[in-house]
Design a protein around this motif. Structure first.
Motif, PDB file in Angstrom:
ATOM      1  N   GLU A 148     -59.614  23.020  50.803  1.00 52.30           N
ATOM      2  CA  GLU A 148     -58.359  23.277  51.503  1.00 52.30           C
ATOM      3  C   GLU A 148     -58.472  24.525  52.374  1.00 52.30           C
ATOM      4  N   LEU A 149     -59.113  25.554  51.831  1.00 51.74           N
ATOM      5  CA  LEU A 149     -59.289  26.790  52.586  1.00 51.74           C
ATOM      6  C   LEU A 149     -60.163  26.569  53.817  1.00 51.74           C
ATOM      7  N   ILE A 150     -61.232  25.796  53.662  1.00 52.25           N
ATOM      8  CA  ILE A 150     -62.123  25.508  54.787  1.00 52.25           C
ATOM      9  C   ILE A 150     -61.392  24.743  55.877  1.00 52.25           C
ATOM     10  N   SER A 151     -60.571  23.763  55.479  1.00 54.07           N
ATOM     11  CA  SER A 151     -59.847  22.962  56.474  1.00 54.07           C
ATOM     12  C   SER A 151     -58.854  23.802  57.273  1.00 54.07           C
ATOM     13  N   VAL A 152     -58.441  24.943  56.708  1.00 50.66           N
ATOM     14  CA  VAL A 152     -57.531  25.845  57.421  1.00 50.66           C
ATOM     15  C   VAL A 152     -58.308  26.867  58.245  1.00 50.66           C
ATOM     16  N   ILE A 153     -59.375  27.422  57.662  1.00 47.71           N
ATOM     17  CA  ILE A 153     -60.109  28.502  58.309  1.00 47.71           C
ATOM     18  C   ILE A 153     -60.945  28.019  59.491  1.00 47.71           C
ATOM     19  N   ALA A 154     -61.588  26.850  59.360  1.00 49.69           N
ATOM     20  CA  ALA A 154     -62.523  26.389  60.400  1.00 49.69           C
ATOM     21  C   ALA A 154     -61.883  26.305  61.791  1.00 49.69           C
ATOM     22  N   PRO A 155     -60.711  25.645  61.953  1.00 54.39           N
ATOM     23  CA  PRO A 155     -60.119  25.620  63.299  1.00 54.39           C
ATOM     24  C   PRO A 155     -59.659  26.994  63.777  1.00 54.39           C
ATOM     25  N   LEU A 156     -59.257  27.855  62.845  1.00 54.09           N
ATOM     26  CA  LEU A 156     -58.862  29.202  63.243  1.00 54.09           C
ATOM     27  C   LEU A 156     -60.064  30.002  63.751  1.00 54.09           C
ATOM     28  N   LEU A 157     -61.208  29.825  63.104  1.00 60.12           N
ATOM     29  CA  LEU A 157     -62.425  30.470  63.588  1.00 60.12           C
ATOM     30  C   LEU A 157     -62.798  29.946  64.968  1.00 60.12           C
ATOM     31  N   GLY A 158     -62.634  28.623  65.140  1.00 67.35           N
ATOM     32  CA  GLY A 158     -62.913  28.031  66.445  1.00 67.35           C
ATOM     33  C   GLY A 158     -62.011  28.591  67.527  1.00 67.35           C
ATOM     34  N   LEU A 159     -60.732  28.721  67.192  1.00 66.26           N
ATOM     35  CA  LEU A 159     -59.780  29.282  68.159  1.00 66.26           C
ATOM     36  C   LEU A 159     -60.105  30.739  68.467  1.00 66.26           C
ATOM     37  N   LEU A 160     -60.484  31.491  67.444  1.00 64.34           N
ATOM     38  CA  LEU A 160     -60.859  32.888  67.656  1.00 64.34           C
ATOM     39  C   LEU A 160     -62.056  32.985  68.595  1.00 64.34           C
ATOM     40  N   GLY A 161     -63.057  32.147  68.354  1.00 63.47           N
ATOM     41  CA  GLY A 161     -64.226  32.151  69.225  1.00 63.47           C
ATOM     42  C   GLY A 161     -63.879  31.805  70.660  1.00 63.47           C
ATOM     43  N   THR A 162     -62.951  30.854  70.832  1.00 63.64           N
ATOM     44  CA  THR A 162     -62.535  30.474  72.179  1.00 63.64           C
ATOM     45  C   THR A 162     -61.813  31.624  72.880  1.00 63.64           C
ATOM     46  N   VAL A 163     -60.916  32.269  72.160  1.00 68.90           N
ATOM     47  CA  VAL A 163     -60.179  33.396  72.742  1.00 68.90           C
ATOM     48  C   VAL A 163     -61.132  34.513  73.147  1.00 68.90           C
ATOM     49  N   LEU A 164     -62.082  34.844  72.272  1.00 67.37           N
ATOM     50  CA  LEU A 164     -63.047  35.897  72.595  1.00 67.37           C
ATOM     51  C   LEU A 164     -63.901  35.498  73.800  1.00 67.37           C
ATOM     52  N   GLY A 165     -64.292  34.218  73.840  1.00 65.21           N
ATOM     53  CA  GLY A 165     -65.082  33.744  74.969  1.00 65.21           C
ATOM     54  C   GLY A 165     -64.314  33.779  76.276  1.00 65.21           C
ATOM     55  N   MET A 166     -63.035  33.429  76.219  1.00 72.69           N
ATOM     56  CA  MET A 166     -62.200  33.468  77.419  1.00 72.69           C
ATOM     57  C   MET A 166     -62.023  34.903  77.904  1.00 72.69           C
ATOM     58  N   ILE A 167     -61.849  35.824  76.970  1.00 74.17           N
ATOM     59  CA  ILE A 167     -61.726  37.231  77.342  1.00 74.17           C
ATOM     60  C   ILE A 167     -62.985  37.693  78.067  1.00 74.17           C
ATOM     61  N   GLU A 168     -64.133  37.321  77.517  1.00 73.52           N
ATOM     62  CA  GLU A 168     -65.400  37.708  78.145  1.00 73.52           C
ATOM     63  C   GLU A 168     -65.541  37.090  79.530  1.00 73.52           C
ATOM     64  N   ALA A 169     -65.141  35.814  79.673  1.00 73.88           N
ATOM     65  CA  ALA A 169     -65.255  35.142  80.969  1.00 73.88           C
ATOM     66  C   ALA A 169     -64.374  35.809  82.015  1.00 73.88           C
ATOM     67  N   PHE A 170     -63.167  36.174  81.631  1.00 67.97           N
ATOM     68  CA  PHE A 170     -62.272  36.804  82.604  1.00 67.97           C
ATOM     69  C   PHE A 170     -62.671  38.255  82.894  1.00 67.97           C
ATOM     70  N   GLN A 171     -63.324  38.905  81.945  1.00 66.89           N
ATOM     71  CA  GLN A 171     -63.865  40.232  82.225  1.00 66.89           C
ATOM     72  C   GLN A 171     -64.966  40.147  83.285  1.00 66.89           C
ATOM     73  N   MET A 172     -65.790  39.102  83.160  1.00 67.42           N
ATOM     74  CA  MET A 172     -66.831  38.888  84.166  1.00 67.42           C
ATOM     75  C   MET A 172     -66.212  38.596  85.528  1.00 67.42           C
ATOM     76  N   LEU A 173     -65.123  37.818  85.528  1.00 65.47           N
ATOM     77  CA  LEU A 173     -64.429  37.503  86.781  1.00 65.47           C
ATOM     78  C   LEU A 173     -63.864  38.767  87.419  1.00 65.47           C
ATOM     79  N   GLU A 174     -63.298  39.647  86.594  1.00 64.71           N
ATOM     80  CA  GLU A 174     -62.727  40.894  87.106  1.00 64.71           C
ATOM     81  C   GLU A 174     -63.820  41.794  87.679  1.00 64.71           C
ATOM     82  N   SER A 175     -64.962  41.846  86.985  1.00 64.30           N
ATOM     83  CA  SER A 175     -66.063  42.697  87.449  1.00 64.30           C
ATOM     84  C   SER A 175     -66.630  42.199  88.775  1.00 64.30           C
TER      85      SER A 175
END
Length: 205
Positions: A116-143
């Motif tokens: 049950e814990l894995i089924s909750v944590i896994a998509p949240l980890l995925g979302l966290l990774g996406t958010v961090l990746g998007m932040i990095e992509a837009f930082q590159m765009l700004e630079s």
């Protein structure tokens, strides 16, 4: 193997965590299936036979039918018959049977909280990774400023979205396995309640 490592590197730390979770999930599912098979979660013929013999008044044969059996239902029937035969009275025998049933069901449910814990944590980890990746992509765009390359930005975004897909790929099987295991335990609980009730009704009659 090279493609797999490249995929993991593109996803960043989140994808490594999700990969570790996928290994844990597979191991946990296989372990749980083995545990349920070993506990006789799908075996109930001997318990049914023992209850029928008890209802017919053949107490020794009923005890022999479930002697040494490791199934959940057989163990409960054996405990209930031992309580009824021990001269402790209906109320005390019922309490003892309930205690054993709770212990057996707790044993059958072991590992389900982790799934049950894995089924909750896994998509949240995925979302966290996406958010961090998007932040990095837009930082590159700004630079890059006015020299920004849309293709590079698109590549950064799809790499970030990999983690969301990976998180869901782990969470969906974990959730499906959890639902299946819970249905198996619920079926065992229903059968155990039915078998115990029939034993006590036969004793009262």
């Amino acid at each position: 193997m090279t493609e797999m490592l490249a995929f993991l590197q593109k996803g960043g730390p989140a994808i490594w965590a999700i990969t570790a979770l996928s290994v844990v999930t597979l191991t946990l599912i296989l372990w749980k299936v083995w545990r349920l098979v070993a506990a006789g979660a799908w075996a109930g013929a001997r318990a049914e036979k023992a209850v029928a013999l008890w209802q017919a008044g053949e107490r020794d044969a009923a005890h022999a039918a479930v002697a040494g059996r490791a199934g959940l239902r057989a163990r409960l029937v054996r405990a209930a018959m031992a309580a009824l035969s021990g001269g402790m009275g209906q109320a005390a025998a019922r309490e003892e049977t309930t205690r054993v049933a709770r212990a057996l069901l707790a044993e059958a449910r072991s590992g389900l909280r982790a799934l049950e814990l894995i089924s909750v944590i896994a998509p949240l980890l995925g979302l966290l990774g996406t958010v961090l990746g998007m932040i990095e992509a837009f930082q590159m765009l700004e630079s890059a400023g006015s020299q920004a390359d849309p293709a590079a930005l698109a590549g950064g975004i799809w790499e970030a979205l990999l983690t969301t897909a990976a998180g869901m790929a782990v969470a969906i099987p974990a959730s499906m396995a959890l639902s299946w295991f819970e249905s198996v335990v619920d079926a065992a609980r229903h059968d155990m309640e039915d078998l115990a009730t029939r034993l006590f009704v036969a004793e009262a009659g």
